[in-house]
Write a protein that holds these residues in place. Structure first.
Motif, short mmCIF file in Angstrom:
data_model
loop_
_atom_site.label_atom_id
_atom_site.label_comp_id
_atom_site.label_asym_id
_atom_site.label_seq_id
_atom_site.Cartn_x
_atom_site.Cartn_y
_atom_site.Cartn_z
N GLY A 1 58.45 -40.34 3.99
CA GLY A 1 59.51 -39.90 4.88
C GLY A 1 60.03 -41.00 5.78
O GLY A 1 61.24 -41.22 5.91
N LEU A 2 59.11 -41.74 6.42
CA LEU A 2 59.53 -42.81 7.33
C LEU A 2 60.15 -43.97 6.56
O LEU A 2 61.02 -44.67 7.09
CB LEU A 2 58.34 -43.28 8.16
CG LEU A 2 57.78 -42.26 9.15
CD1 LEU A 2 56.67 -42.88 10.00
CD2 LEU A 2 58.87 -41.69 10.06
N SER A 3 59.76 -44.16 5.31
CA SER A 3 60.39 -45.20 4.49
C SER A 3 61.84 -44.85 4.18
O SER A 3 62.73 -45.71 4.23
CB SER A 3 59.61 -45.38 3.18
OG SER A 3 58.30 -45.86 3.43
N VAL A 4 62.09 -43.59 3.89
CA VAL A 4 63.47 -43.15 3.65
C VAL A 4 64.28 -43.26 4.93
O VAL A 4 65.47 -43.64 4.90
CB VAL A 4 63.49 -41.70 3.10
CG1 VAL A 4 64.91 -41.15 3.10
CG2 VAL A 4 62.90 -41.66 1.70
N ALA A 5 63.66 -42.97 6.08
CA ALA A 5 64.36 -43.11 7.36
C ALA A 5 64.83 -44.55 7.54
O ALA A 5 66.01 -44.80 7.86
CB ALA A 5 63.44 -42.69 8.51
N GLU A 6 63.92 -45.50 7.33
CA GLU A 6 64.29 -46.91 7.50
C GLU A 6 65.37 -47.32 6.50
O GLU A 6 66.31 -48.03 6.85
CB GLU A 6 63.06 -47.79 7.33
CG GLU A 6 62.11 -47.75 8.51
CD GLU A 6 61.08 -48.87 8.47
OE1 GLU A 6 60.99 -49.56 7.42
OE2 GLU A 6 60.38 -49.06 9.48
N ALA A 7 65.21 -46.87 5.26
CA ALA A 7 66.20 -47.23 4.23
C ALA A 7 67.58 -46.66 4.54
O ALA A 7 68.60 -47.21 4.12
CB ALA A 7 65.72 -46.75 2.86
N SER A 8 67.60 -45.57 5.30
CA SER A 8 68.87 -44.92 5.67
C SER A 8 69.46 -45.51 6.94
O SER A 8 70.50 -45.03 7.43
CB SER A 8 68.64 -43.42 5.88
OG SER A 8 68.09 -42.82 4.72
N GLY A 9 68.81 -46.51 7.50
CA GLY A 9 69.31 -47.12 8.73
C GLY A 9 68.91 -46.39 9.98
O GLY A 9 69.45 -46.66 11.07
N ILE A 10 67.97 -45.45 9.88
CA ILE A 10 67.48 -44.69 11.04
C ILE A 10 66.26 -45.39 11.61
O ILE A 10 65.40 -45.88 10.87
CB ILE A 10 67.11 -43.25 10.63
CG1 ILE A 10 68.34 -42.53 10.09
CG2 ILE A 10 66.52 -42.48 11.80
CD1 ILE A 10 68.02 -41.19 9.47
N ASP A 11 66.18 -45.46 12.93
CA ASP A 11 65.00 -46.01 13.57
C ASP A 11 63.80 -45.12 13.27
O ASP A 11 63.79 -43.92 13.59
CB ASP A 11 65.23 -46.08 15.08
CG ASP A 11 64.03 -46.67 15.80
OD1 ASP A 11 63.10 -45.90 16.14
OD2 ASP A 11 64.00 -47.89 16.00
N ALA A 12 62.77 -45.69 12.61
CA ALA A 12 61.61 -44.89 12.19
C ALA A 12 60.87 -44.31 13.37
O ALA A 12 60.36 -43.19 13.30
CB ALA A 12 60.67 -45.75 11.34
N GLY A 13 60.81 -45.04 14.47
CA GLY A 13 60.14 -44.52 15.66
C GLY A 13 60.86 -43.31 16.23
O GLY A 13 60.23 -42.32 16.61
N LYS A 14 62.19 -43.39 16.25
CA LYS A 14 62.98 -42.26 16.75
C LYS A 14 62.85 -41.06 15.80
O LYS A 14 62.77 -39.91 16.24
CB LYS A 14 64.44 -42.66 16.91
CG LYS A 14 65.31 -41.60 17.56
CD LYS A 14 66.73 -42.11 17.81
CE LYS A 14 66.73 -43.15 18.91
NZ LYS A 14 68.13 -43.56 19.27
N ALA A 15 62.82 -41.33 14.49
CA ALA A 15 62.64 -40.25 13.51
C ALA A 15 61.29 -39.56 13.72
O ALA A 15 61.19 -38.34 13.68
CB ALA A 15 62.74 -40.81 12.09
N ARG A 16 60.26 -40.36 13.94
CA ARG A 16 58.93 -39.79 14.18
C ARG A 16 58.94 -38.88 15.39
O ARG A 16 58.39 -37.78 15.38
CB ARG A 16 57.91 -40.93 14.37
CG ARG A 16 56.54 -40.48 14.81
CD ARG A 16 55.65 -41.67 15.15
NE ARG A 16 54.53 -41.26 15.96
CZ ARG A 16 54.58 -41.09 17.28
NH1 ARG A 16 55.73 -41.29 17.93
NH2 ARG A 16 53.51 -40.71 17.94
#
Length: 288
Positions: free
Chosen positions: A186-201
């Motif tokens: 999930g966090l890998s897809v977040a990063e690949a989508s240009g989303i900050d992984a920390g904020k996604a978490r």
């Protein structure tokens, strides 16, 4: 009580220290330079598991794998060689439920009692005395030993007779393994989508995706800090136990087969000593 402790690893050493702090006399085996703090706190070193057993009413094992427990208990100069009548052996390692029953039978024939008590909670839980502990053993023996477990853990459950604790730990490792893989993906897809992984978490922590794994291991993934923790090689060992148990009972574990393959890839990269959250690197850092 006079307690012996065998297995001063990442989790074993802080567990042993908590027993010392609770006022118990402690005899320890395989003391390394990094364990000098235990000796300074009052622990006494022993040269063999046999010597540990000779000096102890309760012998606690916290070892990496099934063969290690077998060697420590029934091997040459093992616990059985020095076991005192009525002594209690507590195995807090994560090993085969089948072998657990065999080792327990050997201890009982030698005049001792046995509890399997594998744990979950990692180094932080061990250090804080907040482990989750799954107990297998007779009700009377478990009740007598409960104060020791309360020193080491917070969520303590008697699951049934000997072997039930190890079987429950297998279930725990299945769920943890699948969840770590899910968070990593999930966090890998977040990063690949240009989303900050920390904020996604942080955003996911308020919904159904929230979990202890997302909280702790998700932060490790965001920070890319993979010091153990719980080593990949040990979790892969536990997944081997899970797959063996599933085969024995005729149950399919398709998800765990995938996670096991992921861990095999990590081991092939010599990541076995990293925390299992490092599975994230396989997906997020494709050039590694």
């Amino acid at each position: 009580m006079r307690i012996g402790f065998i297995g001063l690893g990442v989790m074993g050493a802080p567990m042993a220290l908590n027993l010392l702090k609770a006022g118990h006399t402690l005899t320890v085996h395989r003391v390394r330079e990094r364990h000098q703090g235990l000796l300074e706190a009052g622990a006494v070193a022993a040269d063999s598991p046999q010597e540990v057993a000779e000096k102890s009413q309760v012998i606690v094992l916290m070892l990496p794998d099934t063969p290690d427990v077998e060697k420590a208990v029934i091997g040459a100069d093992g616990v059985l060689s020095g076991l005192q009548e009525g002594s209690l052996v507590i195995d807090m390692s994560s090993i085969s439920p089948v072998v657990t029953k065999d080792v327990a039978a050997s201890v009982r024939r030698a005049g001792g009692e046995y509890i399997d008590a594998p744990v979950s909670g990692g180094e932080a839980g061990a250090r804080e005395g907040a482990l989750t502990i799954f107990l297998g053993g007779s009700e009377a023996v478990v009740e007598e030993a409960m104060p020791l477990f309360q020193t080491l853990g917070k969520n303590i459950t008697h699951m049934g007779e000997v072997g039930a604790g190890q079987a429950t730990k297998v279930v725990n490792q299945i769920i943890v393994g699948l969840t770590i893989e899910a968070v990593a993906e999930g966090l890998s897809v977040a990063e690949a989508s240009g989303i900050d992984a920390g904020k996604a978490r942080e955003a996911l922590s308020g919904g159904f995706a929230s979990s202890r794994i997302l909280e702790m291991h998700g932060q490790r993934m965001v920070n890319r800090t993979f010091d153990p923790g719980f080593r990949i090689r040990l979790h892969r060992k536990d997944l081997g136990l899970a797959l063996a148990a599933a085969e024995h009972h005729g149950v399919e574990l398709p998800g765990i087969e995938v996670v096991a393959r992921q861990m095999d890839k990590a081991l092939a990269k010599d990541w076995g000593e990293l925390d299992h959250a490092a599975l994230f690197r396989l997906i997020a850092e494709r050039d590694v």
